[in-house]
Design a protein around this motif. Sequence first.
Motif, mmCIF file in Angstrom:
data_model
loop_
_atom_site.group_PDB
_atom_site.id
_atom_site.type_symbol
_atom_site.label_atom_id
_atom_site.label_comp_id
_atom_site.label_asym_id
_atom_site.label_seq_id
_atom_site.Cartn_x
_atom_site.Cartn_y
_atom_site.Cartn_z
ATOM 1 N N SER A 131 -6.421 3.547 -2.000
ATOM 2 C CA SER A 131 -6.093 3.405 -0.635
ATOM 3 C C SER A 131 -5.332 2.239 -0.120
ATOM 4 O O SER A 131 -4.634 2.346 0.778
ATOM 5 N N ALA A 132 -5.470 1.111 -0.837
ATOM 6 C CA ALA A 132 -4.837 0.166 -0.333
ATOM 7 C C ALA A 132 -3.303 0.008 -1.128
ATOM 8 O O ALA A 132 -2.420 -0.659 -0.610
ATOM 9 N N GLU A 133 -2.857 0.692 -1.690
ATOM 10 C CA GLU A 133 -1.643 1.078 -2.208
ATOM 11 C C GLU A 133 -0.612 1.274 -1.086
ATOM 12 O O GLU A 133 -0.962 2.188 -0.329
ATOM 13 N N PRO A 134 0.612 0.819 -1.044
ATOM 14 C CA PRO A 134 1.391 1.182 0.094
ATOM 15 C C PRO A 134 1.779 2.677 0.376
ATOM 16 O O PRO A 134 1.678 3.104 1.275
ATOM 17 N N GLY A 135 1.991 2.979 -0.796
ATOM 18 C CA GLY A 135 2.307 4.663 -0.868
ATOM 19 C C GLY A 135 1.278 5.454 -0.261
ATOM 20 O O GLY A 135 1.436 6.419 0.631
ATOM 21 N N ALA A 139 0.626 7.604 3.150
ATOM 22 C CA ALA A 139 0.222 9.193 3.000
ATOM 23 C C ALA A 139 -1.071 9.454 3.797
ATOM 24 O O ALA A 139 -0.994 10.617 4.427
ATOM 25 N N THR A 140 -1.847 8.440 3.915
ATOM 26 C CA THR A 140 -3.154 8.562 4.738
ATOM 27 C C THR A 140 -2.757 8.572 6.194
ATOM 28 O O THR A 140 -3.311 9.416 6.861
ATOM 29 N N ARG A 425 8.938 0.015 -14.102
ATOM 30 C CA ARG A 425 8.023 -0.864 -13.149
ATOM 31 C C ARG A 425 7.230 -1.303 -14.321
ATOM 32 O O ARG A 425 7.262 -0.761 -15.551
ATOM 33 N N VAL A 426 6.482 -2.352 -14.367
ATOM 34 C CA VAL A 426 5.841 -3.168 -15.093
ATOM 35 C C VAL A 426 4.126 -3.379 -14.728
ATOM 36 O O VAL A 426 3.253 -3.266 -15.448
ATOM 37 N N ILE A 427 3.945 -3.114 -13.313
ATOM 38 C CA ILE A 427 2.549 -3.227 -12.885
ATOM 39 C C ILE A 427 2.536 -1.947 -11.902
ATOM 40 O O ILE A 427 3.272 -1.533 -11.305
ATOM 41 N N ARG A 428 1.199 -1.531 -11.279
ATOM 42 C CA ARG A 428 0.971 -0.877 -10.335
ATOM 43 C C ARG A 428 0.879 -1.617 -8.986
ATOM 44 O O ARG A 428 0.395 -2.890 -9.184
ATOM 45 N N ASP A 429 1.142 -0.939 -7.974
ATOM 46 C CA ASP A 429 0.894 -1.778 -6.728
ATOM 47 C C ASP A 429 -0.670 -1.704 -6.182
ATOM 48 O O ASP A 429 -0.988 -1.191 -5.075
#
Length: 604
Positions: A131-135, A139-140, A425-429
């Motif tokens: 839930s803390a990821e920007p996308g 969405a929330t 990409r190299v990491i997840r947000d």
Amino acid sequence: MARAESENASRKSPRPVFDPLPHEPELVAIIEKLLAEGGFEPGRLDAILREHPRGGKALFSRSQLIAGYRQFSPQHGWPLAERDFAARLRKRKVRTLSGVAPVTVLTKPYPCPGQCIFCPSDVRMPKSYLSAEPGAQRATRHEFDPYRQTQARLRAFYELGHPTDKVELIVLGGTWSFYPETYRIWFVKRCLDALNDFGEDGAGSIEKAVGAGKFMDFLDLDASFDGGSPEASYNRVVTRHLRRVLDGELLSPGEAASRPELEVAQKRNETGRSRMVGLSLETRPDHLDDAEVLSLRRLGATKVQIGVQSLSDEVLERNRRGHDSAQTRDAIRRLRAAGFKIHAHWMPNLCGATPESDLEDFEQIFSDPAIRPDELKIYPTSLIETAELMRYYREGTWRPYEEDELVELVAQAIERTPAYCRLTRVIRDISAGDIVVGNKTANLRQVAERRLAERGVRPAEIRSREIRDREFDPAELHIDEIQYQTTVGWEHFLQVIDEQERLFGFLRLSLPERACFPHEIAHSAMIREVHVYGAMSRLGEREGGHAQHLGLGRRLIERAVQIASESGYADLAVISALGTRTYYDALGFERGELYQHRALEAQS
């Protein structure tokens, strides 16, 4: 629970569109001073904004200045076109420098077919997302409604002066192919409705969204359960919540559409002002059979994100991935034969892997003709409290790589990524606060690239070579060709580069060695992607010095026609998106059921 309360408190209804008319005196004064002084540098711009505050208090935002320029320019006769004024104001051009406006939306939380031990289980999100990821936060905020999510992103681009004519729609949210078909059709249709309405309205209107039914407030769920506990179950919690709110069902009656309804939205988008020029969906290898390939194509998909994770059957089994490497190879073969762009995900540091075995695994991605993706995301494993991997960490059977180990692995991976692949990409947000142990370096890619630069290594992969908004000499541009074999046939990667090997555009041409599925393209050569880089140009524009104005796409396509014809093919197909169909019509391609085709003349 503190985080949940904070997220609940931060939920907002869509913010109203800024009206510049009540602020005309201040906006006109600011804009005329900017034009007179050329004061677009951050320091001077901020000073001018402070001289003319909004309502005598707050400072105008850049998007509000653009709205003012759009409103008042006709009556004041200001010299700059709106797009040029916006370009000077923008702090971040990168979003549309790849040629399209990317719009990412998320599906709603839903039971997942996987049991991966590394996957976080935030029950407020679709599986694997946090839930803390920007996308996820966007969405929330829009209650996972596809229409509202799409409109909000388009409005954000519009307010910052970015063109919204050409949109790549990226749908995320776990295993797309596991959602009910009627939901999938509805979701894409509503995204298209948002694009079509936005194009007609100019600035768009989120308020035009038609509710899908009763909203399920996932933020009210307690996401603090321990993934290392066998009692914890994402599917159990999400299913119980859905059934409780929806009278025993998993979908609201409003979350469904028919194929004829979708086709109406698709046809409308072909000539709309905000066109979908690419649709990316994500799924698992074990959910891709011939029927699913056809379903993806009928939705209008042009790219599929697929979770490879590892090519080691031992590692896949140990992490309870649910499929083996043979299924991965078979899924990629089906996607490539059907013309899709293949965007693979790979995860180093899974349970049972070592830095040495991961490097061998990575090398296999490109040495094995059955894999060789067009794009790749590298997602180093990070331990999230809600993942079952917590138990393995406590038992000492899994450990995160040390920082230097991970940087070195990523650096070598970047170095080994070939010129035909884009390392996206190299990491997840993932917020550092959500990570128990594992990589917390947000700029891991930059750190790895600096290490390569110190060794005198220049990456060959696509993202590192894109021209973006840098200056260039058109006389230096030429088409270079890279050929490589796959389990479908031969791939020709045609790239427009300059003397520094900077990339201006490319085309992916597949020459199958045997009849392919679907039957419509059984004996066709296939253009799987055409992309021209540079600052995004609006549909139909020809003026200017950007790479997108030089006719590079046409040059690449004509070269593909020549190669396919010389190779003995009578038909050249293209997996066109809705918004590019008229472009290919103009180049002599004719409509088929799922593809466009151009007849080829036999070469002696």
